[in-house]
Enzyme design. Structure first.
Site, PDB file in Angstrom:
ATOM      1  N   GLY A  46       2.787  -1.249   4.279  1.00 38.62           N
ATOM      2  CA  GLY A  46       2.766   0.172   3.935  1.00 38.62           C
ATOM      3  C   GLY A  46       4.164   0.673   3.651  1.00 38.62           C
ATOM      4  N   GLY A  88       2.284   2.164  10.702  1.00 43.94           N
ATOM      5  CA  GLY A  88       3.195   3.300  10.562  1.00 43.94           C
ATOM      6  C   GLY A  88       3.898   3.678  11.852  1.00 43.94           C
ATOM      7  N   GLU A 107      -5.372  -5.264  10.587  1.00 44.97           N
ATOM      8  CA  GLU A 107      -4.401  -4.191  10.751  1.00 44.97           C
ATOM      9  C   GLU A 107      -4.667  -3.465  12.061  1.00 44.97           C
ATOM     10  OE1 GLU A 107      -2.427  -2.930   6.919  1.00 44.97           O
ATOM     11  OE2 GLU A 107      -4.195  -1.683   7.117  1.00 44.97           O
ATOM     12  N   GLU A 157      -6.829   4.478   8.062  1.00 43.83           N
ATOM     13  CA  GLU A 157      -6.630   5.910   7.769  1.00 43.83           C
ATOM     14  C   GLU A 157      -7.894   6.498   7.150  1.00 43.83           C
ATOM     15  OE1 GLU A 157      -2.954   5.538   5.570  1.00 43.83           O
ATOM     16  OE2 GLU A 157      -1.916   5.000   7.428  1.00 43.83           O
ATOM     17  N   HIS A 165      -9.589   0.858   5.183  1.00 43.27           N
ATOM     18  CA  HIS A 165      -8.284   1.107   5.816  1.00 43.27           C
ATOM     19  C   HIS A 165      -8.487   2.061   6.996  1.00 43.27           C
ATOM     20  CE1 HIS A 165      -4.174   2.432   6.457  1.00 43.27           C
ATOM     21  NE2 HIS A 165      -3.796   1.364   5.782  1.00 43.27           N
ATOM     22  N   ASN A 176       0.868  -1.186   0.000  1.00 45.57           N
ATOM     23  CA  ASN A 176       0.000   0.000   0.000  1.00 45.57           C
ATOM     24  C   ASN A 176       0.899   1.229   0.000  1.00 45.57           C
ATOM     25  OD1 ASN A 176      -1.839   2.019   0.470  1.00 45.57           O
ATOM     26  ND2 ASN A 176      -2.224   1.470   2.615  1.00 45.57           N
ATOM     27  N   TRP A 177       0.953   1.897  -1.144  1.00 44.01           N
ATOM     28  CA  TRP A 177       1.882   3.023  -1.278  1.00 44.01           C
ATOM     29  C   TRP A 177       1.324   4.313  -0.685  1.00 44.01           C
ATOM     30  CZ3 TRP A 177       3.422   2.095  -7.144  1.00 44.01           C
ATOM     31  CH2 TRP A 177       4.127   0.894  -7.227  1.00 44.01           C
ATOM     32  N   LYS A 178       0.092   4.262  -0.251  1.00 48.36           N
ATOM     33  CA  LYS A 178      -0.559   5.448   0.340  1.00 48.36           C
ATOM     34  C   LYS A 178      -0.379   6.660  -0.592  1.00 48.36           C
ATOM     35  CE  LYS A 178       0.365   3.490   4.837  1.00 48.36           C
ATOM     36  NZ  LYS A 178       0.130   3.624   6.256  1.00 48.36           N
ATOM     37  N   SER A 188       3.403  -2.224  10.209  1.00 50.20           N
ATOM     38  CA  SER A 188       4.861  -2.178  10.411  1.00 50.20           C
ATOM     39  C   SER A 188       5.568  -3.477  10.044  1.00 50.20           C
ATOM     40  CB  SER A 188       5.191  -1.772  11.863  1.00 50.20           C
ATOM     41  OG  SER A 188       4.718  -0.462  12.107  1.00 50.20           O
TER      42      SER A 188
HETATM   43  C1  PEP Z   1      -0.802   0.099   5.932  1.00 48.75           C
HETATM   44  O1  PEP Z   1      -0.823   1.241   5.534  1.00 48.75           O
HETATM   45  O2  PEP Z   1      -1.733  -0.661   5.638  1.00 48.75           O
HETATM   46  C2  PEP Z   1       0.323  -0.341   6.750  1.00 48.75           C
HETATM   47  C3  PEP Z   1       0.284  -1.536   7.255  1.00 48.75           C
HETATM   48  O3  PEP Z   1       1.360   0.550   6.926  1.00 48.75           O
HETATM   49  P1  PEP Z   1       2.788   0.237   7.610  1.00 48.75           P
HETATM   50  O4  PEP Z   1       3.294  -1.052   7.029  1.00 48.75           O
HETATM   51  O5  PEP Z   1       3.629   1.406   7.228  1.00 48.75           O
HETATM   52  O6  PEP Z   1       2.548   0.115   9.074  1.00 48.75           O
END
Ligand code: PEP
Length: 249
Positions: A232, A173, A167, A97, A95, A9-11, A211
């Protein structure tokens, strides 16, 4: 046998040139990195570029969100059939976010899930608890309720055709991933809970996200109910993402 799936997931990161460089490295690197399914979720505007770059490779492309309606006066939204039209195979829904920063409710998440499937996209349906909820011992109640809303809207057979990503909000993050045992415990709960809705949960792929890095991916993927990862930050670094993919067999 469930095939592993590793999703990046490049956000809202990157530019045309950094994304081209990342894709060039990934397309080359995946050739000798096992057999897991691989999916990347670029910012929407770059989807056509990424689809072109991924052509002929085993990298599938999806969207980070999807409109809850089919077409019409919904400014700023992108409909599922538009994403399918460009060759997307998956769409992320729910998600944290989106839920926390943009106020998306469980009902909206369920509508986005249904819209994705109406147009042939596989939803990657995210669930997870906050740290306060975990500390209060509410993880299963929160995750169960998130699953229930979608199950009530779409039904067991539709659920079965989705991917669920656990998640924990506190792990996204933050650099503080759930331990493999913590993640496995919630994955086992999710699989059992999906089965109570009548979904063929043993066939469903459940991803862990939060993470994830290459150095712990092997231990995560060794857990019986973890079928891959939603990555992410680490998915923006070609080598790190490729090393996660390599551990997913
Ligand atoms: C995500 O955005 O779904 C995610 C898991 O981010 P990260 O790996 O940076 O925690």
């Amino acid at each position: 046998m469930r095939r592993p799936l590793v999703t990046g997931n490049w956000k809202m990161h990157g530019s045309r040139s950094t994304i081209r460089a990342l894709m060039t490295a990934l397309c080359h690197g995946v050739k000798d990195r096992g057999a897991a399914d691989i999916l990347v979720l670029p910012p929407a505007i770059y989807i056509p570029d990424v689809i072109r770059l991924a052509d002929g490779t085993r990298i599938a492309v999806g969207a980070q969100n999807v409109g809850d309606q089919d077409q019409g006066a919904y400014t700023g939204e992108i409909a599922a059939d538009m994403l399918a039209d460009f060759g997307c195979s998956h769409a992320l829904v729910g998600h944290s976010e989106r839920r926390l920063l943009y106020g998306e409710t469980d009902a909206l998440v369920a509508a986005r899930f249904a819209a994705a499937q109406r147009h042939g996209l596989t939803p990657i349906f995210c669930v997870g608890e906050t740290l306060e909820q975990r500390d209060a011992g509410e993880t299963e109640a929160v995750v169960g309720a998130q699953l229930d809303v979608v199950a009530a809207k779409v039904g067991a057979l539709a659920l079965e055709r989705a991917v669920v990503a656990y998640e924990p909000v506190w792990a996204i993050g933050t650099g503080r991933a759930a331990s493999p045992e913590q993640a496995q415990a919630v994955h086992a709960f999710i699989r059992a809970h999906l089965a109570t809705h009548g979904a063929g949960a043993t066939r469903m792929r459940l991803l862990y996200g939060g993470s994830v890095k290459a150095d712990m991916a092997g231990e995560l993927f060794a857990m019986p109910d973890i079928d891959g990862a939603l990555v992410g930050g680490a998915s923006l670094k070609a080598n790190e993402f490729l090393n996660i993919i390599a551990r997913a067999d």
